[in-house]
Design a protein around this motif. Structure first.
Motif, PDB file in Angstrom:
ATOM      1  N   ASP A   1      -6.009  -1.340  -4.662  1.00 25.08           N
ATOM      2  CA  ASP A   1      -5.370  -1.932  -3.487  1.00 25.08           C
ATOM      3  C   ASP A   1      -6.339  -2.929  -2.846  1.00 25.08           C
ATOM      4  N   GLU A   2      -6.083  -4.190  -3.058  1.00 27.26           N
ATOM      5  CA  GLU A   2      -6.945  -5.280  -2.583  1.00 27.26           C
ATOM      6  C   GLU A   2      -8.407  -5.053  -2.976  1.00 27.26           C
TER       7      GLU A   2
ATOM      8  N   GLN B   1      -7.154   0.830  -0.112  1.00 27.90           N
ATOM      9  CA  GLN B   1      -7.419  -0.396   0.643  1.00 27.90           C
ATOM     10  C   GLN B   1      -8.653  -0.245   1.525  1.00 27.90           C
TER      11      GLN B   1
ATOM     12  N   SER C   1       0.829  -1.211   0.000  1.00 23.15           N
ATOM     13  CA  SER C   1       0.000   0.000   0.000  1.00 23.15           C
ATOM     14  C   SER C   1       0.860   1.257   0.000  1.00 23.15           C
TER      15      SER C   1
HETATM   16 MG   LIG Z   1      -2.057  -2.720   2.141  1.00 27.25          MG
END
Ligand SMILES: [Mg+2]
Ligand SMILES: Nc1ncnc2c1ncn2[C@@H]1O[C@H](COP(=O)(O)OP(=O)(O)OP(=O)(O)O)[C@@H](O)[C@H]1O
Lengths: 273, 308
Positions: free
Chosen positions: B161-162, B85, B45
């Motif tokens: 991010d994810e 995220q 991240s």
């Molecule tokens: Mg992360």
């Protein structure tokens, strides 16, 4: 220095995310959309000072009668105290908006973090939020002033100029409130804000002329930004102009400038880790 | 192939004295799907946020669209779509208003935003929730809205991010499909994920990060080829702890890894390996034969499983 050079210099001194651009209006727009219950807030913000006005101005005013001003003329107490209340309400509105609301959006809503992933920068956020608090304050003040007019507490059309005073108050307290909020860690810290604004509210020539103080206390009172705000608003409301009003305006403008600079810098640093 | 879209040299991020990203190098070409893999705290991240020009670079060089994020962050962000995220949706607004105002942050005119909002609501399967307040959405719906929001400006580069954390399997597959179509349209995607199947499916190229450094880089097939054998035999023994038992399997396959609950044998052919195990007189409680995957690559490189 060519424009490119100065731009490069600027970039080194202040990261680009912090420099305000012309995008602050989108922050205002966001707040406008979010203020679905806006008018409810407005009404609350409007009734509070009107209640004060009725209780203190009309109620106490009946007992006090006329009040003698520095220039020797006298006005009814209600007409004297109303501009003071107007100034104080402008201060409170700006402080509320720029501290409580901004803190909430900052800590819980993460509204600003989301904005910063777009072309909006920290500077735009600071400018936009101060602008928004100014806008709300303006609506409050204009309504308040209209009520004063209806109650016969203004002397002439010059009273509209009082909005200039309330705007300067909003700008000064909005900017400083925003700067202050960047130092706040938890809701407990907000007690400090009341600790500062309450004495300002009580002792800044809002309820009585500053001349009732001994000279040394009068000097102390001139350090209160709300005193300058109240003087400015009262000058317009009563149609009694004095060169010292320029100083009043200057004090508020300087406070706004310093507050805004600190707010923009600190906000940028806090949001961009 | 033109100039790379993202180029990092000795890119470093420190928080105080702690180094989150430690002098990494990578290059992302236009039009590819590039993945960052790694366990919690690897620095994925932090790297993404530097690329997204929301986190100042401590050291090294980073160019995004050939621009320097520290100096031209605004120009970079104008061309990016970011799925952070954590969702960071505007909880005070409705679903539709979230999309609309986000478009306004990019200074898009309302006439452009309006049709895109309808399209994106469809994309995120949120049309029925269009007037709901965000706080009334489920976790997966919020995730989908966050992804839709990132696409409102038609970005050239999308940072995710994810993206699929919190999505149900069906929604994940729908998203893979959408991301694939985005790539078809010429967008470049940067993705982090903890799901190996996702990385293998989506990524043209990826890096494995660990402790702020890049442990390996390549296409999923290359990485598996380089760091694992074609097949894996997983053996579970009837013991409490598998530690120290790898000696029993000496000579089988090219490498073994011991986990708490099983032993992994890296082999050419899992069937043959199982016969060799039996020939040694070992009677496993359970066995699994499978192809090697990115999980194995990661295990080999870091000695740890990807998902802690
Ligand atoms: Mg992360
Ligand atoms: N703002 C911050 N301040 C201090 N330390 C931070 C900050 N952000 C991240 N870190 C630290 O940097 C390291 C890397 O964090 P990062 O979020 O990049 O990891 P990650 O690879 O994304 O992990 P995850 O899979 O859990 O999302 C962690 O040790 C984290 O504690």
């Amino acid at each position: 220095m060519t424009p490119t050079e100065s731009r490069a210099m600027g970039a080194r001194v202040i990261p680009s995310v912090v420099r305000p651009t012309y995008r602050a209006q989108h922050v205002l727009e966001r707040n406008w959309i979010a203020s679905g219950a806006f008018w409810k807030v407005m009404i609350a913000g409007f009734f509070e000072p009107v209640f004060y006005l009725l209780a203190i101005g009309v109620g106490l005013g009946a007992m006090i009668g006329d009040i003698t001003l520095a220039d020797g003329t006298s006005v009814p107490y209600a007409a004297f105290v109303a501009p003071g209340m107007l100034a104080a309400s402008a201060m409170n509105a700006a402080v509320m908006e720029s501290t409580f609301n901004v803190f909430f959006k900052f800590k819980y809503g993460r509204v600003y973090q989301a904005m910063l992933a777009t072309p909006i920068g920290a500077g735009d956020i600071a400018v936009g939020e101060i602008g928004w608090s100014l806008f709300r304050g303006f609506v409050y003040s204009a309504t308040f002033l209209a009520v004063m007019g209806v109650m016969g507490l203004t002397e002439s059309w010059w009273a509209i100029g009082a909005l200039l005073g309330t705007t300067l108050i909003g700008l000064a307290f909005g900017a400083v409130g925003m700067a202050a909020v960047t130092f706040m860690r938890s809701w407990q810290d907000f007690d400090l804000i009341t600790f500062v604004t309450l004495p300002l509210f009580l002792f800044s020539a809002t309820f009585y002329p500053i001349e009732v103080y001994p000279p040394w206390l009068q000097t102390v009172a001139t350090f209160s930004p709300l005193y300058h705000g109240a003087e400015l608003v009262r000058g317009f409301a009563l149609g009694r102009f004095d060169p010292s009003m320029l100083t009043n305006a200057l004090v508020l403008a300087s406070m706004a400038t310093v507050g805004a600079i600190i707010a923009v810098r600190r906000l940028g640093r806090l949001l961009l880790s | 192939m033109g100039e790379p879209l993202v180029e990092a040299r000795n890119l470093t991020k420190r928080f105080g004295t702690f180094t989150a990203v430690d002098s990494v190098d990578f290059t992302i070409e236009r039009g590819e799907v590039f993945g960052f893999l790694g366990p919690n705290g690897a620095g994925k991240s932090s790297t993404m946020r530097m690329i997204g020009a929301t986190s100042p670079i401590t050291e090294g060089q980073l160019k995004v669209f050939g621009l320097d994020p520290n100096a031209d962050g605004r120009e970079i962000r104008a061309r990016l779509g970011v799925v952070p995220q954590e969702d960071m949706l505007d909880e005070e607004l409705t679903v539709t208003d979230n999309l609309t105002i986000y478009g306004r942050y990019f200074s898009l005119p309302r006439s452009v935003i309006k049709p895109r909002v309808d399209e994106l609501l469809e994309f995120a399967q949120l049309t029925e929730k269009r007037d709901a307040k965000v706080e009334a959405l489920s976790g997966g719906m919020k995730r989908r809205l966050t992804i839709a929001r990132a696409l409102i400006s038609n970005p050239e580069l999308v940072i995710l991010d994810e993206p699929t954390t919190g999505l149900d399997p069906q929604a994940r597959h729908v998203l893979w499909d959408r991301l694939y179509r985005l790539k078809q349209r010429g967008a470049t995607l940067i993705i982090t994920t903890h799901y190996m199947d996702e990385a293998e499916q989506l990524c043209d190229r990826l890096v494995v990060m660990d402790g702020g450094r890049i442990a390996a880089e390549g296409s999923p097939a290359e990485l598996i080829d380089r760091h694992a054998t074609p097949e894996v035999l997983e053996v579970r023994l009837d013991v409490d702890d598998h530690a120290g038992r790898e000696a029993d399997f000496a000579g089988i396959g090219s490498r073994t890894e011991v986990l708490a609950d099983r032993i992994l044998l890296y082999v050419e052919h899992a069937d043959e390996a199982l016969q060799e195990v039996r020939a040694k007189g070992i009677i496993p409680a359970a066995t699994v034969k499978r192809r090697a995957g990115l999980e194995d690559v990661f295990l080999h490189l870091t000695g740890r499983t990807l998902v802690d």
